[in-house]
Design a protein around this motif. Structure first.
Motif, PDB file in Angstrom:
ATOM      1  N   UNK A   1       1.233 -10.039  14.287  1.00  0.00           N
ATOM      2  CA  UNK A   1       1.292  -8.897  13.292  1.00  0.00           C
ATOM      3  C   UNK A   1       0.438  -8.850  11.607  1.00  0.00           C
ATOM      4  N   UNK A   2       1.028  -9.926  10.559  1.00  0.00           N
ATOM      5  CA  UNK A   2      -0.007 -10.344   9.781  1.00  0.00           C
ATOM      6  C   UNK A   2      -0.736 -10.585  10.089  1.00  0.00           C
ATOM      7  N   UNK A   3      -1.665 -10.981  10.402  1.00  0.00           N
ATOM      8  CA  UNK A   3      -3.313 -11.561  10.181  1.00  0.00           C
ATOM      9  C   UNK A   3      -3.986 -10.521  11.146  1.00  0.00           C
ATOM     10  N   UNK A   4      -3.549  -9.006  11.815  1.00  0.00           N
ATOM     11  CA  UNK A   4      -3.831  -7.804  12.277  1.00  0.00           C
ATOM     12  C   UNK A   4      -3.979  -7.549  10.670  1.00  0.00           C
ATOM     13  N   UNK A   5      -2.906  -6.661   9.862  1.00  0.00           N
ATOM     14  CA  UNK A   5      -2.701  -6.237   8.927  1.00  0.00           C
ATOM     15  C   UNK A   5      -4.155  -6.689   7.721  1.00  0.00           C
ATOM     16  N   UNK A   6      -3.788  -7.885   7.925  1.00  0.00           N
ATOM     17  CA  UNK A   6      -4.795  -8.736   7.062  1.00  0.00           C
ATOM     18  C   UNK A   6      -6.319  -8.415   7.150  1.00  0.00           C
TER      19      UNK A   6
ATOM     20  N   UNK B   1      -2.166  -4.163   0.642  1.00  0.00           N
ATOM     21  CA  UNK B   1      -1.547  -5.679   0.999  1.00  0.00           C
ATOM     22  C   UNK B   1      -0.014  -6.071   0.859  1.00  0.00           C
ATOM     23  N   UNK B   2       0.109  -5.276  -0.779  1.00  0.00           N
ATOM     24  CA  UNK B   2       1.813  -4.616  -1.534  1.00  0.00           C
ATOM     25  C   UNK B   2       2.242  -3.743  -0.367  1.00  0.00           C
ATOM     26  N   UNK B   3       1.465  -2.685  -0.081  1.00  0.00           N
ATOM     27  CA  UNK B   3       2.122  -1.619   1.013  1.00  0.00           C
ATOM     28  C   UNK B   3       2.394  -2.590   2.713  1.00  0.00           C
ATOM     29  N   UNK B   4       1.551  -3.019   3.114  1.00  0.00           N
ATOM     30  CA  UNK B   4       1.839  -4.255   3.966  1.00  0.00           C
ATOM     31  C   UNK B   4       2.842  -5.082   4.336  1.00  0.00           C
ATOM     32  N   UNK B   5       3.322  -5.547   3.061  1.00  0.00           N
ATOM     33  CA  UNK B   5       4.227  -6.516   2.272  1.00  0.00           C
ATOM     34  C   UNK B   5       5.228  -5.308   2.648  1.00  0.00           C
ATOM     35  N   UNK B   6       6.009  -4.644   1.607  1.00  0.00           N
ATOM     36  CA  UNK B   6       6.770  -3.946   1.532  1.00  0.00           C
ATOM     37  C   UNK B   6       6.823  -3.300   3.323  1.00  0.00           C
TER      38      UNK B   6
ATOM     39  N   UNK C   1      10.489  -4.186   8.166  1.00  0.00           N
ATOM     40  CA  UNK C   1      10.977  -3.927   9.571  1.00  0.00           C
ATOM     41  C   UNK C   1      11.342  -5.520  10.152  1.00  0.00           C
ATOM     42  N   UNK C   2      12.793  -6.087   8.745  1.00  0.00           N
ATOM     43  CA  UNK C   2      12.505  -7.168   9.155  1.00  0.00           C
ATOM     44  C   UNK C   2      14.923  -6.601   9.399  1.00  0.00           C
ATOM     45  N   UNK C   3      14.922  -5.580   9.384  1.00  0.00           N
ATOM     46  CA  UNK C   3      16.278  -5.296   8.736  1.00  0.00           C
ATOM     47  C   UNK C   3      16.644  -4.675   9.730  1.00  0.00           C
TER      48      UNK C   3
END
Length: 63
Positions: A19-24, A51-56, A61-63
């Motif tokens: 998912x992170x690679x896809x967002x980047x 990138x900040x929005x994606x990080x947030x 999503x971890x919760x």
């Protein structure tokens, strides 16, 4: 830990990486649109905000 927990942990980790690679990749594609200069300060700010929005979003999503 049983085998089911280990498998779930590995799958979760692999999916997070994908998912992170896809967002980047999406952010990079947005930056390559026609008519945009790579040195443009507005483009750099846009990329930083995305990138900040994606990080947030990833953290939420971890919760």
């Amino acid at each position: 830990m049983n085998m089911n927990q280990i498998i779930n942990m590995v799958i979760r980790r692999v999916m997070n990486i994908a998912i992170n690679k896809g967002i980047n990749a999406g952010v990079d594609q947005m930056a390559k649109r026609k008519g945009r200069n790579a040195d443009d300060p507005d483009l750099q700010q846009d990329k930083k905000r995305l990138r900040q929005t994606a990080r947030l979003t990833r953290r939420m999503g971890k919760f």
